[in-house]
Design an enzyme around this catalytic site. Structure first.
Site, mmCIF file in Angstrom:
data_model
loop_
_atom_site.group_PDB
_atom_site.id
_atom_site.type_symbol
_atom_site.label_atom_id
_atom_site.label_comp_id
_atom_site.label_asym_id
_atom_site.label_seq_id
_atom_site.Cartn_x
_atom_site.Cartn_y
_atom_site.Cartn_z
ATOM 1 N N ARG A 16 -11.813 -3.811 -7.879
ATOM 2 C CA ARG A 16 -11.546 -4.692 -6.741
ATOM 3 C C ARG A 16 -12.870 -5.030 -6.069
ATOM 4 N NH1 ARG A 16 -7.850 -2.675 -1.753
ATOM 5 N NH2 ARG A 16 -9.750 -1.475 -1.394
ATOM 6 N N TYR A 70 -11.505 -0.085 10.256
ATOM 7 C CA TYR A 70 -12.702 0.331 9.531
ATOM 8 C C TYR A 70 -13.018 -0.586 8.358
ATOM 9 C CZ TYR A 70 -8.768 2.897 7.434
ATOM 10 O OH TYR A 70 -7.550 3.246 6.925
ATOM 11 N N LYS A 71 -12.206 -1.617 8.145
ATOM 12 C CA LYS A 71 -12.486 -2.582 7.082
ATOM 13 C C LYS A 71 -13.320 -3.723 7.661
ATOM 14 C CE LYS A 71 -8.097 -1.431 4.805
ATOM 15 N NZ LYS A 71 -8.632 -0.553 3.763
ATOM 16 N N PHE A 73 0.848 -1.201 0.000
ATOM 17 C CA PHE A 73 0.000 0.000 0.000
ATOM 18 C C PHE A 73 0.882 1.250 0.000
ATOM 19 C CE2 PHE A 73 -2.907 3.124 1.904
ATOM 20 C CZ PHE A 73 -4.007 2.952 1.068
ATOM 21 N N ASP A 117 1.677 -5.604 8.042
ATOM 22 C CA ASP A 117 0.491 -4.771 7.877
ATOM 23 C C ASP A 117 -0.678 -5.745 7.708
ATOM 24 O OD1 ASP A 117 -1.672 -3.354 6.772
ATOM 25 O OD2 ASP A 117 -0.363 -1.900 5.806
#
Length: 406
Positions: free
Chosen positions: A377, A228-229, A126, A203
């Site tokens: 995605r 928050y995922k 990322f 990560d």
């Protein structure tokens, strides 16, 4: 059977199908396929927030710090560790944003290996992870050793072996690749790094709450993840950090603040770090931002991460079948491993028309994610996503490609 019949049969047989109704829906959304960017709120969260405003914030006021809030980053961290990370108590804390916590732990890792100068990372990671490492290299003089993973895969132990040496301080890597969905062989890479005396920082933003993690069992040194995922903490919810017990006495993070001090309310001159995982904290924790994730942790604990992973594999496998049946004739490119043992909870499909198509899908209530240069995605959050949503989403993509093929 039609695709609609197949999706309906899968939803009927889904042992976790009964929990879908525990999430807030609406807004004209037909298929929400971006749960790995922002999870839906649970229905009970609104009541939790209202009760907090009335009873704790409004009723207890400043007394709340003594009664619960001061230790909430640690108690909630322990829950995240136990429910999703495979981490014993005292090693996980909820703190700043993912970016800030990654910065803290990268710098702390370099300090734990002062005689080493190199960080291994990959160009598929990322952007924040890469940018942070680049900035820290500018600050400290560290040398970055880059891995170039395949577009449809990720970092392997063999790739790490090619660049690791006795100069390596840290291997910085995502457990699930944010674009391709590649699932890392974490035990193999951790073992390799430790053979060379290096530390590993995972990560786990796209892992926690979606795939089975065993940070303690894998002997991972450090980890950072967002909430928050798949932990459904809401937009901007604070992230968490994991530090293995063996490092807690010696780890020093670079952002010294009053909440990470040994005596936070002593207001003494000179910083002395707290014992244990609290030393990773800096400023006042975001108490309001921590509340929603507790409801999702309740749900994950109820059904179990193992069952969630089974549902996740079923969702992505169904999506792959539909991609092959419905989208392959339009020359799309699958950018995700086909082997479920090598992929996390999302998959990416590439086509030159997808940048133009995505806004139209959103307008029609089909919500995937666009990832440049040409990728759609599909983030399939196992507890809130139905098989019929997958069907609706991929059929909508096919319809758009039929009208706008390039």
């Amino acid at each position: 059977m039609t695709t609609e019949d197949r999706a309906a049969a899968l939803d009927t047989a889904d042992p976790l199908g009964h929990v879908v109704d525990r999430f807030v829906t609406g807004g004209g959304v037909q298929a929400y396929l971006d749960g790995n960017s922002l999870g839906r709120p649970t229905r009970v969260t609104a009541e939790r927030m209202r009760t907090f405003v009335d009873d704790e914030w409004g009723g207890r006021l400043i007394r709340g710090w003594d009664e619960r809030w001061f230790d909430l980053p640690l108690t909630l961290g322990d829950r995240i560790g136990a429910v999703t990370l495979g981490a014993a108590p005292g090693q996980t804390v909820v703190g700043d944003s993912t970016t800030v916590l990654l910065y803290k732990l990268i710098r702390a890792a370099l300090a734990l290996r002062p005689d080493r100068t190199e960080i291994i990372l990959d160009r598929g990671n990322f952007p924040t992870d890469r940018y942070l490492a680049e900035g820290i290299a500018e600050e400290t003089g560290a040398v970055l050793r880059w891995i170039d993973p395949p577009f449809d895969g990720g970092v392997t132990a063999d790739a790490v072996a090619e660049v690791i040496s006795d100069r390596t301080a840290l291997v910085l890597i995502s457990h699930v690749a944010y674009r391709s969905g590649h699932l890392l062989d974490a035990p193999a890479i951790t073992g390799l790094a430790h053979t060379h005396g290096a530390l590993v920082l995972l990560d786990v933003c796209h892992s926690a709450g979606s795939v089975v993690l065993d940070l303690d069992g894998w002997d991972v040194d450090l980890a950072v993840g967002c909430t928050y995922k798949y932990l459904n903490g809401g937009p901007g919810a604070p992230a968490f950090a994991y530090v293995a017990q063996r490092h807690l006495d010696n780890i020093v993070q670079p952002i010294w603040g009053w909440m990470g001090a040994a005596d936070s309310f002593g207001m003494a001159q000179g910083y002395v770090p707290a014992q244990g995982i609290r030393r990773i904290l800096s400023g006042t924790p975001a108490v309001l931002g921590m509340l929603p994730m507790a409801d999702m942790l309740d749900l994950i604990e109820e059904v179990g991460v193992e069952a969630i992973r089974v549902k996740s594999v079923a969702l992505t496998s169904f999506a792959l079948k539909l991609v092959d049946e419905l989208l392959a004739p339009f020359d799309v490119e699958l950018s995700t491993p086909r082997d479920p043992a090598e992929r996390g909870g999302h998959l990416t499909v590439d086509h030159p028309a997808f940048r133009e198509i995505t806004p139209r899908l959103w307008r029609d209530g089909i919500i995937p994610d666009f990832r440049g240069p040409t990728g759609i995605r599909l983030g399939l959050s196992p507890l809130s996503t139905t098989f019929d949503e997958v069907r609706l989403g991929i059929e909508a993509i096919r319809e758009e490609l039929a009208v706008h093929p390039s």
